[in-house]
Structure formats: C-alpha cells, structure tokens
Design a protein around this motif. Structure first.
Motif, PDB file in Angstrom:
ATOM      1  N   ILE A  73      41.757  28.188 116.212  1.00  0.00           N
ATOM      2  CA  ILE A  73      42.386  29.204 115.368  1.00  0.00           C
ATOM      3  C   ILE A  73      42.510  28.675 113.944  1.00  0.00           C
ATOM      4  O   ILE A  73      43.021  27.580 113.726  1.00  0.00           O
ATOM      5  N   THR A  74      42.056  29.484 112.989  1.00  0.00           N
ATOM      6  CA  THR A  74      42.278  29.187 111.584  1.00  0.00           C
ATOM      7  C   THR A  74      43.060  30.338 110.973  1.00  0.00           C
ATOM      8  O   THR A  74      42.690  31.503 111.136  1.00  0.00           O
ATOM      9  N   THR A  75      44.166  30.009 110.293  1.00  0.00           N
ATOM     10  CA  THR A  75      44.986  31.024 109.640  1.00  0.00           C
ATOM     11  C   THR A  75      45.209  30.630 108.192  1.00  0.00           C
ATOM     12  O   THR A  75      45.018  29.475 107.810  1.00  0.00           O
ATOM     13  N   THR A  76      45.653  31.604 107.386  1.00  0.00           N
ATOM     14  CA  THR A  76      45.745  31.297 105.954  1.00  0.00           C
ATOM     15  C   THR A  76      46.681  32.228 105.215  1.00  0.00           C
ATOM     16  O   THR A  76      46.917  33.362 105.633  1.00  0.00           O
ATOM     17  N   LEU A  77      47.201  31.725 104.110  1.00  0.00           N
ATOM     18  CA  LEU A  77      47.796  32.531 103.045  1.00  0.00           C
ATOM     19  C   LEU A  77      46.860  32.581 101.840  1.00  0.00           C
ATOM     20  O   LEU A  77      47.140  33.238 100.862  1.00  0.00           O
ATOM     21  N   ASN A  78      45.773  31.855 101.901  1.00  0.00           N
ATOM     22  CA  ASN A  78      44.745  31.644 100.885  1.00  0.00           C
ATOM     23  C   ASN A  78      45.124  30.465 100.002  1.00  0.00           C
ATOM     24  O   ASN A  78      44.787  29.336 100.326  1.00  0.00           O
ATOM     25  N   GLY A  79      45.813  30.665  98.883  1.00  0.00           N
ATOM     26  CA  GLY A  79      46.254  29.544  98.075  1.00  0.00           C
ATOM     27  C   GLY A  79      47.516  28.910  98.643  1.00  0.00           C
ATOM     28  O   GLY A  79      48.140  29.432  99.569  1.00  0.00           O
ATOM     29  N   ASN A  80      47.915  27.765  98.099  1.00  0.00           N
ATOM     30  CA  ASN A  80      49.191  27.168  98.467  1.00  0.00           C
ATOM     31  C   ASN A  80      50.305  28.191  98.288  1.00  0.00           C
ATOM     32  O   ASN A  80      50.480  28.749  97.207  1.00  0.00           O
ATOM     33  N   PHE A  81      51.056  28.463  99.351  1.00  0.00           N
ATOM     34  CA  PHE A  81      52.150  29.431  99.336  1.00  0.00           C
ATOM     35  C   PHE A  81      51.663  30.825  98.935  1.00  0.00           C
ATOM     36  O   PHE A  81      52.437  31.652  98.461  1.00  0.00           O
ATOM     37  N   GLY A  82      50.367  31.100  99.134  1.00  0.00           N
ATOM     38  CA  GLY A  82      49.802  32.414  98.904  1.00  0.00           C
ATOM     39  C   GLY A  82      50.027  32.927  97.499  1.00  0.00           C
ATOM     40  O   GLY A  82      49.722  32.260  96.507  1.00  0.00           O
ATOM     41  N   SER A  83      50.585  34.131  97.399  1.00  0.00           N
ATOM     42  CA  SER A  83      50.846  34.772  96.110  1.00  0.00           C
ATOM     43  C   SER A  83      52.041  34.166  95.400  1.00  0.00           C
ATOM     44  O   SER A  83      52.352  34.544  94.276  1.00  0.00           O
ATOM     45  N   LYS A  84      52.729  33.221  96.049  1.00  0.00           N
ATOM     46  CA  LYS A  84      53.973  32.587  95.576  1.00  0.00           C
ATOM     47  C   LYS A  84      55.146  33.551  95.652  1.00  0.00           C
ATOM     48  O   LYS A  84      56.248  33.253  95.168  1.00  0.00           O
ATOM     49  N   VAL A  85      54.938  34.725  96.251  1.00  0.00           N
ATOM     50  CA  VAL A  85      55.993  35.716  96.410  1.00  0.00           C
ATOM     51  C   VAL A  85      56.592  35.582  97.801  1.00  0.00           C
ATOM     52  O   VAL A  85      55.879  35.656  98.810  1.00  0.00           O
TER      53      VAL A  85
ATOM     54  N   GLY B 205      44.264  35.651  86.993  1.00  0.00           N
ATOM     55  CA  GLY B 205      45.523  35.514  87.702  1.00  0.00           C
ATOM     56  C   GLY B 205      45.986  36.738  88.445  1.00  0.00           C
ATOM     57  O   GLY B 205      46.859  36.646  89.317  1.00  0.00           O
ATOM     58  N   LEU B 206      45.409  37.904  88.176  1.00  0.00           N
ATOM     59  CA  LEU B 206      45.905  39.133  88.781  1.00  0.00           C
ATOM     60  C   LEU B 206      45.650  39.183  90.285  1.00  0.00           C
ATOM     61  O   LEU B 206      46.437  39.763  91.037  1.00  0.00           O
ATOM     62  N   SER B 207      44.559  38.570  90.729  1.00  0.00           N
ATOM     63  CA  SER B 207      44.239  38.579  92.160  1.00  0.00           C
ATOM     64  C   SER B 207      44.743  37.340  92.889  1.00  0.00           C
ATOM     65  O   SER B 207      44.526  37.199  94.097  1.00  0.00           O
ATOM     66  N   THR B 208      45.429  36.444  92.179  1.00  0.00           N
ATOM     67  CA  THR B 208      45.871  35.198  92.810  1.00  0.00           C
ATOM     68  C   THR B 208      47.379  35.000  92.771  1.00  0.00           C
ATOM     69  O   THR B 208      47.933  34.326  93.639  1.00  0.00           O
ATOM     70  N   LEU B 209      48.053  35.558  91.786  1.00  0.00           N
ATOM     71  CA  LEU B 209      49.495  35.361  91.634  1.00  0.00           C
ATOM     72  C   LEU B 209      50.217  36.698  91.622  1.00  0.00           C
ATOM     73  O   LEU B 209      49.785  37.631  90.949  1.00  0.00           O
ATOM     74  N   GLY B 210      51.310  36.774  92.377  1.00  0.00           N
ATOM     75  CA  GLY B 210      52.148  37.950  92.307  1.00  0.00           C
ATOM     76  C   GLY B 210      51.811  39.026  93.310  1.00  0.00           C
ATOM     77  O   GLY B 210      50.926  38.893  94.160  1.00  0.00           O
ATOM     78  N   HIS B 211      52.521  40.128  93.199  1.00  0.00           N
ATOM     79  CA  HIS B 211      52.537  41.156  94.237  1.00  0.00           C
ATOM     80  C   HIS B 211      51.206  41.896  94.397  1.00  0.00           C
ATOM     81  O   HIS B 211      50.870  42.338  95.494  1.00  0.00           O
ATOM     82  N   LEU B 212      50.462  42.045  93.315  1.00  0.00           N
ATOM     83  CA  LEU B 212      49.199  42.791  93.399  1.00  0.00           C
ATOM     84  C   LEU B 212      48.113  42.006  94.126  1.00  0.00           C
ATOM     85  O   LEU B 212      47.085  42.561  94.501  1.00  0.00           O
ATOM     86  N   ALA B 213      48.334  40.723  94.352  1.00  0.00           N
ATOM     87  CA  ALA B 213      47.348  39.877  95.033  1.00  0.00           C
ATOM     88  C   ALA B 213      47.446  39.953  96.552  1.00  0.00           C
ATOM     89  O   ALA B 213      46.615  39.361  97.250  1.00  0.00           O
ATOM     90  N   VAL B 214      48.426  40.693  97.069  1.00  0.00           N
ATOM     91  CA  VAL B 214      48.754  40.631  98.491  1.00  0.00           C
ATOM     92  C   VAL B 214      47.967  41.662  99.292  1.00  0.00           C
ATOM     93  O   VAL B 214      47.973  42.857  98.984  1.00  0.00           O
ATOM     94  N   GLY B 215      47.308  41.195 100.367  1.00  0.00           N
ATOM     95  CA  GLY B 215      46.705  42.081 101.346  1.00  0.00           C
ATOM     96  C   GLY B 215      47.670  42.334 102.495  1.00  0.00           C
ATOM     97  O   GLY B 215      48.638  41.594 102.701  1.00  0.00           O
ATOM     98  N   VAL B 216      47.412  43.374 103.272  1.00  0.00           N
ATOM     99  CA  VAL B 216      48.280  43.713 104.403  1.00  0.00           C
ATOM    100  C   VAL B 216      48.191  42.606 105.443  1.00  0.00           C
ATOM    101  O   VAL B 216      47.106  42.316 105.953  1.00  0.00           O
TER     102      VAL B 216
ATOM    103  N   ASN C  84      35.478  33.662  92.572  1.00  0.00           N
ATOM    104  CA  ASN C  84      36.897  33.710  92.905  1.00  0.00           C
ATOM    105  C   ASN C  84      37.516  32.334  92.688  1.00  0.00           C
ATOM    106  O   ASN C  84      36.916  31.459  92.065  1.00  0.00           O
ATOM    107  N   MET C  85      38.740  32.113  93.205  1.00  0.00           N
ATOM    108  CA  MET C  85      39.448  30.863  92.948  1.00  0.00           C
ATOM    109  C   MET C  85      38.729  29.652  93.523  1.00  0.00           C
ATOM    110  O   MET C  85      38.977  28.524  93.097  1.00  0.00           O
ATOM    111  N   PHE C  86      37.832  29.853  94.497  1.00  0.00           N
ATOM    112  CA  PHE C  86      37.077  28.758  95.085  1.00  0.00           C
ATOM    113  C   PHE C  86      35.672  28.645  94.512  1.00  0.00           C
ATOM    114  O   PHE C  86      34.849  27.891  95.023  1.00  0.00           O
ATOM    115  N   GLY C  87      35.373  29.423  93.458  1.00  0.00           N
ATOM    116  CA  GLY C  87      34.060  29.375  92.837  1.00  0.00           C
ATOM    117  C   GLY C  87      32.999  30.161  93.573  1.00  0.00           C
ATOM    118  O   GLY C  87      31.821  30.111  93.211  1.00  0.00           O
ATOM    119  N   LEU C  88      33.392  30.919  94.604  1.00  0.00           N
ATOM    120  CA  LEU C  88      32.432  31.703  95.374  1.00  0.00           C
ATOM    121  C   LEU C  88      32.165  33.035  94.691  1.00  0.00           C
ATOM    122  O   LEU C  88      33.092  33.693  94.195  1.00  0.00           O
TER     123      LEU C  88
END
Length: 561
Positions: free
Chosen positions: A386-398, A120-131, A422-426
């Motif tokens: 164009i493809t854009t993303t937050l990664n997961g639904n609502f990204g980090s949820k933050v 969960g550390l790389s998927t939920l919360g503030h530490l999961a966020v890239g610039v 990772n979260m997608f099994g890759l």
C-alpha cells in the motif's frame, strides 16, 4: 467547546520530555509475519493486530489509521492511496482510492489571465485540495477482505491520538521547516514555538474525535455528518472547492493490477490512475534483453541501459497516462512486447541519448516526496503493498479546523498546463488535464513480485517522481546483482524522468569513475541528497520473511515475529 488543531496543541498543551519511547529497526528476519513501514508506532500497531489473529488487510487498516496520528506529514485521512493485494488463495487485485478533482474544478483553474501557471496555487492552500479517498479505501478493503471487527481496528489510532505520542528528531525537523506555511494557512498560528525538541508529547483530541466518528459510523463518519461539515467549513474559509456533494459522491475502485513477466519473475503493480505499474513494466521489459548481472552494479553499461529505459518510459508517461475513466489510456499497446522492443532500437552504448530526440512512442492505437508506504505479509502468506500520500510534506499545509488532520495538495499532480512541470518536475498533456471527478496521475508504485508463481517480494516507496525508478532498482539489486534485501534497499540510486534531460544521482552513487565516463558520453547529471524511501519484504528460500526499512528515513521501521 471548539477543538484546537493539533499544531496549536503542540504550543499550548504539550509537555516536554527528553526521550522518545520508541526506536526504529531497519532490518530483521521473521519466521511468521513481517511488516515494513514509516514509523515504529505504526508497525507496532500492525504487529499487534496480527498477533490477535488478524490478517494482512486487518493489519493494513489499523496501520494506516495509526499513521494518520503519528506520521502527519504523509500518513493521512485527508489524502488517498493505492493497494495491491495478493491473497494466498486467490488472484491479485488492486484498489484505487486516489483523490479526485472536485466538481467545481476546471482545466485552467491554476492559470492567470495571460494563460500562465500561477506559482503555488496548486501546491499551497485550500484550492490545492482534491477530494480525499483514504477513509473510503480503508473501509472498502476491510469490507471485502478484513476478518477482525472494524471498531477493533480503528481503536488503536484513537488511543494514540488521545493518549499522545512523542515526536522524533526527524519529525521535529520537518515541522520546523514548514512553520511559516502552517502559520499563513491556518487560523491559529501553529509551531510559533520553534524550540520543541524530540520527546515532545503530542495529544490530538480533534483527531481522536474524528477517528471515533469513523469507528462508530464507518466511512460515513468521514464523508457525511460532523466531519464532512468541518471539511466543507474549512474549504469555504479559504476558497477551496470541495462540497458536501463531492464528499458524498466519492467512491474507491477495485481494478485488475498491471502484470509483467521479467525472466522467472512476475511483477504485479498498480494500474492507472497510477503511472507506476505501466512505467515499471515498460522499464523492466526494455532492460530484460541486456545482461545486467554481467555488466555489474552501477557500471557504465548498466547505468546507460537503465537510464535510457527510464527516459523512454517517462516520455510515454507524459503523453499517454492519466485516469482511464476520462481518457483512453492505451495500456495494452504500451505494454506490447513488440512496442517495447522497438523503443530501445535507437539506443547506443557509444553516446548518450537526448530527450529532445526521444518523444513518446508511436502507438498503433490509444486506449517530498511525502508519500508513504507499507508492506505486510501475514502468517497465511497474504501480501499487502500500500502506498498513500498527501503529496507534499503535510499536503496543502491546511489542517481541518476541529478535525485535526491535514488535507492533501494532490491537485498539483494534474497537468495545470500541457508541458509545464509540476512540483516534481513531471510534465503531462491532455491525458492528465484537470476535469471534475477525475483522478490525478500518480507515481505511486505499490508492487508485489512472484518468482516461479510463489510470493517473492513486497515493496514500494514514497518519493514523488523517483518512486518508480527506486522500485525498479531495488528489484534489480536483488534479482540481477544478488544483493540481500537490506543492501538492495540501502544501495545508492539514480533517476531519469525524460524531462529535464538529466540524471539525478545520490552522492554515493556512480562511483569509481563511472560518473566521469558517463559525462564523457554526453550525459548530464545533478546530485541530490536522497530519493525514494523503500519499505520491502522478501520471502527467503526457507520460507522466512526478511524485512527491510530504508535508512534514508530515520523513522522507517520493521516489525514481525
């Protein structure tokens, strides 16, 4: 007065209505322009820009910003994306505005004291966020190719945020699903009223204020000043890493696209830090020698050939692909004809391959899904994918307090530890290890296809690791199996990504005994509800534009005239 986050406004300031004042159209044919995207209000925004004389890039700019308002689970200004652009009068070009790791990020940041990945550390919360890269990318494409004034293209999103829009049934379902995460990760408790229904009016003054700064100051209105202060304050409140300097240093990058010939077609797609263009090109060339049209759609032989090509491409992805600014990605070697011919040399129709036996190829040298996609063709024949993303639904949820937008959880797309999925099994290795300033590897595959040098298809999708294989199958459905575009987009799909060693398939795929026959050969399967969600445009033989939105997402929509 301190702004309230969007989600709190849903509780405190929204009124109920029994209706949603827009509907999604899944397919249509147009004479002049066409758009396919994730939400009717976003495609309507793009259509209005084109009617005012804007070009495809203008429409894409306005549409992406509108998506940040009406499609918060994936449309974003707190994430990143990729553009493949084919102007009618010049060579195709790609823009990488993927997120990057903050300067304080490090290789083992998600490992515990025993060296194991902390769940969960790389998927939920503030530490999961890239610039975030979205705003810088949008500004860069407008500066180079836009024709209408910047402020005019940002204003529709401001109007949507300020005046409000009504939630669809699909969006209500998503919001309820993540209620606990929103409550845990934001200072105020959003969505504690779970009785909201389709038709709820959402007004977003925080987001409107952020968009006004972007309108008035361009990219600096996001990466500097008040918005940057809000992002940094949010990071500091939850132990995130992004600093003002990280935001100031962010820059998108123009790149040459990946191109590959397949019979009379030319695939034009995204280079690293996307894995999409390389993997798509590899799979297409490995498949090309086999007569798929004779085998038939999802016959035993067709599925074998395609699945084995997928397996090999994803094995190479895990070993060799990452941000080419930080790792010598061997693109030329991976796409060499001789190499790809040899990759299928051990394939046999008599038995299933195994991922244990198929590692990455030996090269002579080294050189959820909640993403979203838009495809646009304008009256001049300019094409945008164009493809854009937050990664997961609502990204980090933050959500940035006072900013009104969600932040991504793209750090999960790095390899937190070699060989750990990772979260997608890759899985990934050294090529995709975490480094400061590095772009994490993506599966996003915005693609444009030419036929005998003329524009033929514009397509892409959200869908995590299944994006690349969905783009491949949609292309093959049209070119090998003779489907019209709506049928090609809606057709059931399957997916193999090397590890885990199984074929994912949608419930209506692999019918008529095909599934049982493949199991007899030794293939293993796992049924899923749905995979990637394609949005595509095809140029018909008479020059008309056929647009198709995927029925897998109720809000996917087409527009044009």
């Amino acid at each position: 007065m301190k702004y309230l986050p969007l989600l709190a406004l849903l509780i405190l300031g929204c009124r109920e209505s029994p209706r949603v004042d827009y509907t999604a159209e899944k397919s249509a044919t147009y004479s002049t322009v066409a758009i396919a995207g994730p939400h009717p209000l976003a495609t309507q925004t793009a259509e209005a820009v084109l009617r005012r004389g804007g070009n495809a890039i203008d429409a894409a700019v306005a549409m992406q910003l509108a998506m940040a308002v009406v499609y918060p689970r994936a449309g974003n200004i707190g994430g990143g994306g990729f553009l493949v652009y084919r102007p009618a009068d010049g060579p195709a070009i790609a823009l990488d505005y993927r997120e990057v790791a903050p300067a304080a990020a490090h290789r083992d940041m998600y490992l515990d004291s025993a060296g194991n990945v902390t769940e969960g550390l790389s998927t939920l919360g503030h530490l999961a966020v890239g610039v975030p890269g979205t705003v810088a990318g949008i500004a860069a494409m407008h500066e180079r190719f836009g024709s209408l004034p910047w402020a005019e293209l940002v204003q529709p999103a401001i109007d949507l945020a300020d005046g409000g829009y009504r939630l669809s049934e699909a969006e209500i379902e998503r919001l309820k699903r993540y209620h606990d995460d929103f409550a845990a990760l934001n200072e105020e408790t959003p969505f504690n009223d779970s009785s909201r229904v389709a038709g709820t009016l959402v007004q977003q003054p925080d987001l409107a204020a952020t968009l006004i700064r972007i309108r008035d100051e361009g990219a600096a209105g996001f990466y500097e000043g008040a918005t940057a202060d809000l992002i940094v304050a949010e990071m500091e409140s939850g132990g995130g890493l992004i600093t003002r300097e990280d935001l100031r240093q962010y820059a998108p990058k123009w790149k040459a696209p990946i191109t590959k010939e397949y019979k009379e077609f030319r695939l034009i797609s995204m280079p690293p830090s996307s894995s999409g263009g390389v993997a798509l090109s590899q799979m297409a060339e490995m498949i090309e020698p086999f007569p798929l049209s004779e085998y038939g759609f999802q016959s035993v032989r067709s599925v074998q050939v395609i699945a084995e090509a997928m397996r090999r491409a994803y094995a190479d992805r895990a070993e060799y692909l990452g941000d080419a600014d930080f790792y010598p990605v061997p693109v030329d070697s991976l796409l060499r004809d001789e190499y790809l011919l040899n990759r299928m040399a051990d394939f046999s129709f008599d038995t299933a391959g195994t991922s244990a036996a198929i590692a990455a190829g030996n090269l002579p040298m080294k050189e959820t899904f909640e993403t979203t996609h838009i495809s646009i063709v304008d009256s001049l024949g300019n094409a945008v994918s164009i493809t854009t993303t937050l990664n997961g639904n609502f990204g980090s949820k933050v959500m940035v307090d006072g900013g009104g937008f969600f932040l991504n959880n793209e750090m999960d797309d790095f390899s937190a530890k070699p060989g750990v999925p990772n979260m997608f099994g890759l899985v990934g290795k050294e090529a995709n290890a975490i480094q400061p300033g590095k772009r994490m590897l993506s599966s996003m595959t915005p693609t444009i296809v030419e036929r005998n040098g003329e524009l033929f298809l514009v397509l892409g999708a959200p869908g995590g690791s299944t994006i690349i294989t969905a783009v491949l199958q949609t292309f093959l459905n049209v070119t090998e199996y003779g489907m019209d575009l709506p049928a090609a987009v809606a057709a059931p799909r399957f997916h193999h990504q090397w590890l885990p060693d199984e074929i994912l398939y949608e419930s209506d795929a692999l019918s008529g005994g095909v599934l049982d026959s493949l199991k007899t050969l030794g293939y293993r399967f796992r049924e899923v509800n749905s995979m990637a969600v394609i949005k595509a445009i095809r140029v018909l033989h008479d020059g008309r534009l056929q647009a198709a939105a995927d029925p897998r997402n109720p809000d996917d929509d087409v527009a044009g005239y």
